[in-house]
Design an enzyme around this catalytic site. Structure first.
Site, PDB file in Angstrom:
ATOM      1  N   CYS A 141       0.822  -1.219   0.000  1.00 44.01           N
ATOM      2  CA  CYS A 141       0.000   0.000   0.000  1.00 44.01           C
ATOM      3  C   CYS A 141       0.855   1.268   0.000  1.00 44.01           C
ATOM      4  O   CYS A 141       1.521   1.560  -0.974  1.00 44.01           O
ATOM      5  CB  CYS A 141      -0.984  -0.031   1.150  1.00 44.01           C
ATOM      6  SG  CYS A 141      -2.393   1.049   0.858  1.00 44.01           S
ATOM      7  N   HIS A 188      -3.866  -5.667   1.302  1.00 45.90           N
ATOM      8  CA  HIS A 188      -3.673  -5.908   2.724  1.00 45.90           C
ATOM      9  C   HIS A 188      -4.793  -6.826   3.191  1.00 45.90           C
ATOM     10  O   HIS A 188      -5.527  -7.350   2.382  1.00 45.90           O
ATOM     11  CB  HIS A 188      -3.613  -4.589   3.498  1.00 45.90           C
ATOM     12  CG  HIS A 188      -4.876  -3.795   3.480  1.00 45.90           C
ATOM     13  ND1 HIS A 188      -5.082  -2.740   2.621  1.00 45.90           N
ATOM     14  CD2 HIS A 188      -5.995  -3.909   4.197  1.00 45.90           C
ATOM     15  CE1 HIS A 188      -6.276  -2.229   2.834  1.00 45.90           C
ATOM     16  NE2 HIS A 188      -6.861  -2.917   3.778  1.00 45.90           N
ATOM     17  N   ARG A 245     -11.900   6.708  -4.069  1.00 47.09           N
ATOM     18  CA  ARG A 245     -10.822   5.813  -3.673  1.00 47.09           C
ATOM     19  C   ARG A 245     -11.132   4.425  -4.213  1.00 47.09           C
ATOM     20  O   ARG A 245     -12.303   4.070  -4.397  1.00 47.09           O
ATOM     21  CB  ARG A 245     -10.712   5.752  -2.146  1.00 47.09           C
ATOM     22  CG  ARG A 245     -10.138   6.999  -1.515  1.00 47.09           C
ATOM     23  CD  ARG A 245     -10.103   6.869  -0.003  1.00 47.09           C
ATOM     24  NE  ARG A 245      -9.037   5.985   0.469  1.00 47.09           N
ATOM     25  CZ  ARG A 245      -7.785   6.384   0.707  1.00 47.09           C
ATOM     26  NH1 ARG A 245      -7.446   7.645   0.521  1.00 47.09           N
ATOM     27  NH2 ARG A 245      -6.875   5.530   1.149  1.00 47.09           N
TER      28      ARG A 245
END
Lengths: 478, 256
Positions: free
Chosen positions: B97, B208, B134
């Site tokens: 990330c 993740h 996002r």
């Protein structure tokens, strides 16, 4: 003082909202309490303003990552003990629509709130909704509990929440059209949380800080699940003389001198007493001795925030002490049920810091533990479940007799529990009712079963228990 | 020869840990210790120097913007050269990330301003502006390239599962190998179907969840690479993967 007929649009909105709420209940859409608010706001966007401002005692808002439901319920009890009638969104629906739904429910079709002279609005407010609520309701007091990572997929970063709080406070002290307002709200801040305490710097209105002074309640290790470890003024590392949980403690920036402000409402002594917590709280009005029938330091913090909020409202000490002594848990927050001769305790844990606190409180109870964990990934839970890796399940493992992983993400939870030492293979049960039945069977009669759900799982569990125990549904109020 | 030891260096564990990154370290430790392989962890923060000869595997996770700004300055000043040196010497790197973005060439903010990165991966990241959504959700991708059984010789492709949450869109330079091909979810930029990047033994990814615990094949791939670099032929014994495989299989069925 208030016109019986507020305005036709508000009346129409209330009518539509009430109809939608009734229809939703008849259809058995229990818990969907916010639908009345959605419909009513669709008709009149200014409805929350129109209705909430009728409360003669004004409004208090409670926001923060953890503890807002319990803190606002405590304030509700204190207000009632002081002779006020709370207008409170107690179902936990804490966005604009939830507040609107509660007000619609309380309003007459003519658009007035009954008994307005004795009304105090007590609003639990979602972190991201605070700017809007502040603008519409203009609370007299805003209580901030703490700020931690929570549902990053919904709120974005923790800093985004902090920014939205600052923007909510920036406009205070001016009226609707920019003219000076008589009094900006008093903000009630947790001095021990550096992110919350920071809101007091440069604020144009009155600030009341609360904090835990009793260092014996803390430790010297900063937990993994901490989000503000650096100074918000200069970016240097914060140093702690004591930490209570996460990044909450007695903090100081060694570099720029920014430090925990001294508290006005202080928890000077906190002692666990079986199922209760003994608290000595120093306020400007004197020392209060409170016997709170809940356990865990996080509940002491909730009570402390409620005392500070009640103090800011000017509510009498006797009401505070008596209401907290008779307090019973908000739904799903250390709530207890008797089921088939077992003591079932439901403890909501929906983010790493909140669940860490719950796990520590469970670990502090005597005896071997039977644990039913739920992990759901609904919108209201947060769809990202990676936070379980920031949570210290390890603290309860040594005392665990039996554990089951349940919920829509039971497999991820079972894997996390394996890593926490619960065994190579933790059993999984996807169906909530079956999981609860298996957990009851695994708990001997007379013993305690701890149920640790995320938010939507808590609602499910409570429904199942309510059905089995034959009691009313929670949204009808207790 | 004494039992091998995996020496892991975790960069900025206090500042870059936003999405359960601790799980990746827990996983590496568990998968070594369950096999009698030693495990040494060094945590490096602001101001700490990095010794490129003392690491078999480097890990760095995600951060919030505020922390990422604090980190980038320190990273470039005190650690970037040593990390590049280590990667050239085939040390294993896993960057997730925020760290994945930092280890690219640059990050272009919505204002057009470019922030330099470490330049391990030949890629850049662009922020499309506050109005753009996002890229958030569950992700399933198929590993490409380095794993011997991945989609080759009739074996089914190895999947990698988890959750992504990033505003920046990452674009690989021509010829750069992605880590995986997106099956469902967004990946690097939501457009070209690529997820992550690989350079030598350095792996960057947006996934993740935590990444490694429920992707045990990928975790073992990293451990094996790191140990073989220092000890030659190292065989990783089979360990109990029931819980890992259940979690992996359940993630394959999730909505993006």
């Amino acid at each position: 003082m208030y016109p019986a007929f507020v305005n036709p649009r508000a009346s129409l909105a209330i009518l539509a909202g009430k109809a939608a709420g009734t229809a939703s209940r008849l259809l058995g859409r229990g818990g969907g309490t916010a639908i009345a608010g959605v419909v009513a706001l669709g008709v009149d966007q200014g409805l929350v303003r129109t209705l909430s401002r009728q409360a003669a005692a004004g409004a208090i808002a409670v926001t923060g990552t953890n503890g807002k439901t319990t803190t606002s319920l405590m304030l509700n009890r204190v207000a009632a003990a002081a002779g006020l009638r709370p207008l409170h969104n107690r179902s936990g629906s804490n966005m604009m629509r939830g507040v609107a739904a509660m007000l619609v429910d309380e309003a007459s079709i003519s658009g007035s709130i009954a008994d307005a002279a004795r009304r105090l609005a007590i609003l639990e407010v979602d972190e991201a909704t605070l700017p809007e609520i502040t603008r519409e309701v203009r609370p007299r007091v805003i209580v901030f509990t703490n700020l931690f990572r929570d549902q990053l997929d919904r709120y974005g970063e923790v800093d985004t929440v902090a920014r939205s709080w600052r923007s909510a406070l920036r406009g205070q002290g001016t009226g609707d059209r920019g003219q000076p307002q008589e009094e900006p709200p008093t903000i009630v801040l947790n001095a021990d949380d550096p992110a919350v305490a920071h809101l007091g710097r440069g604020y144009g209105g009155p600030v009341l800080y609360y904090g835990v002074e009793d260092a014996s309640a803390g430790g010297d290790v900063v937990e993994h699940a901490s989000d503000f470890r650096t100074c918000l003024e200069c970016g240097a590392d914060l140093a702690y003389s004591v930490t209570f949980y996460g990044h909450v403690g007695h903090w100081r920036c060694a570099s720029c001198g920014n430090a925990r402000p001294s508290a006005d409402v202080r928890l000077t002594r906190v002692t666990a007493r079986g199922d209760a917590t003994e608290m000595a709280v120093a306020t400007a009005g004197g020392e209060l001795d409170i016997l709170l029938p809940l356990t865990g330091l996080y509940n002491a913090y909730n009570a402390l925030a409620a005392v500070a909020g009640a103090t800011a409202l000017g509510l009498p000490s006797e009401a505070i002490v008596s209401a907290l002594a008779e307090f019973s848990a908000a739904f799903g927050r250390q709530e207890r049920f008797q089921l088939d001769g077992r003591d079932v305790q439901v403890l909501l844990g929906k983010n790493p810091t909140g669940l860490n606190q719950v796990l520590r409180a469970v670990a502090a109870r005597p005896g071997r533990k039977r644990l039913l964990f739920f992990l759901n990934d609904g919108i209201a839970d947060g769809r990202d479940i990676s936070w379980i890796w920031d949570t210290d399940y390890e603290v309860v493992q040594p005392q665990t007799e039996w554990a089951l992983a349940a919920g829509t993400r039971a497999e991820d939870l079972a894997l996390r529990l394996k890593y926490a030492g619960f065994g190579e293979y933790v059993e999984i049960e996807r169906d909530a009712a079956t999981a609860l039945r298996r957990a009851i069977e695994a708990t001997p009669a007379g013993e305690t079963l701890y149920v640790l759900p995320t938010y939507t799982a808590m609602l499910e569990v409570r429904e199942i228990i309510a059905k089995r125990a034959g009691e009313g549904h929670f949204w009808e109020g207790a | 020869m004494s039992a091998p030891t995996l020496r892991v260096v975790h960069l900025y564990p206090r500042l870059m840990n936003i999405y359960g990154d601790r799980g990746n370290i827990m996983c590496l430790r568990h998968r070594c210790e369950a096999r009698g392989i030693g495990f040494e962890l060094t945590e490096l923060g602001i101001g700490d120097r990095f010794d490129s000869a003392a690491a078999d595997l480097i890990f760095a996770g995600g951060a919030q913007d505020r922390e990422q700004r604090n980190v980038v300055e320190d990273l470039l000043a005190t650690k970037a050269d040593a990390v590049r040196e280590a990667v050239e010497a085939a040390v294993v790197l896993l960057a997730v990330c925020g760290a994945y973005q930092l280890f690219g060439r640059f990050y272009r903010e919505a204002t057009g301003m470019e922030l330099p990165g470490v330049g391990i991966f030949d890629l850049h990241t662009e922020h499309p502006g506050e109005k753009a959504k996002r890229l958030i959700g569950n992700i399933v991708a198929e590993l490409v390239g380095p794993l011997p059984s991945s989609g080759q010789g009739g074996h089914p492709p190895i999947t990698i599962v988890g959750f992504e949450n990033h505003g920046g869109r990452t674009y690989l330079a021509p010829g750069v190998r992605p880590l995986a091909k997106v099956r469902s979810g967004h990946g690097n930029n939501g457009r070209d179907g690529a997820e992550g990047a690989v350079y030598r033994n350095a792996y960057g990814t947006y996934i993740h969840g935590s990444l490694l615990p429920k992707n045990p094949a990928f975790a073992d791939h990293l451990i094996g690479l790191a140990l073989r670099r220092r000890y030659g032929d190292v065989e990783l014994a089979r360990i109990d993967n029931r819980a890992e495989e259940l979690a992996h299989r359940a993630a394959l069925r999730l909505r993006p």
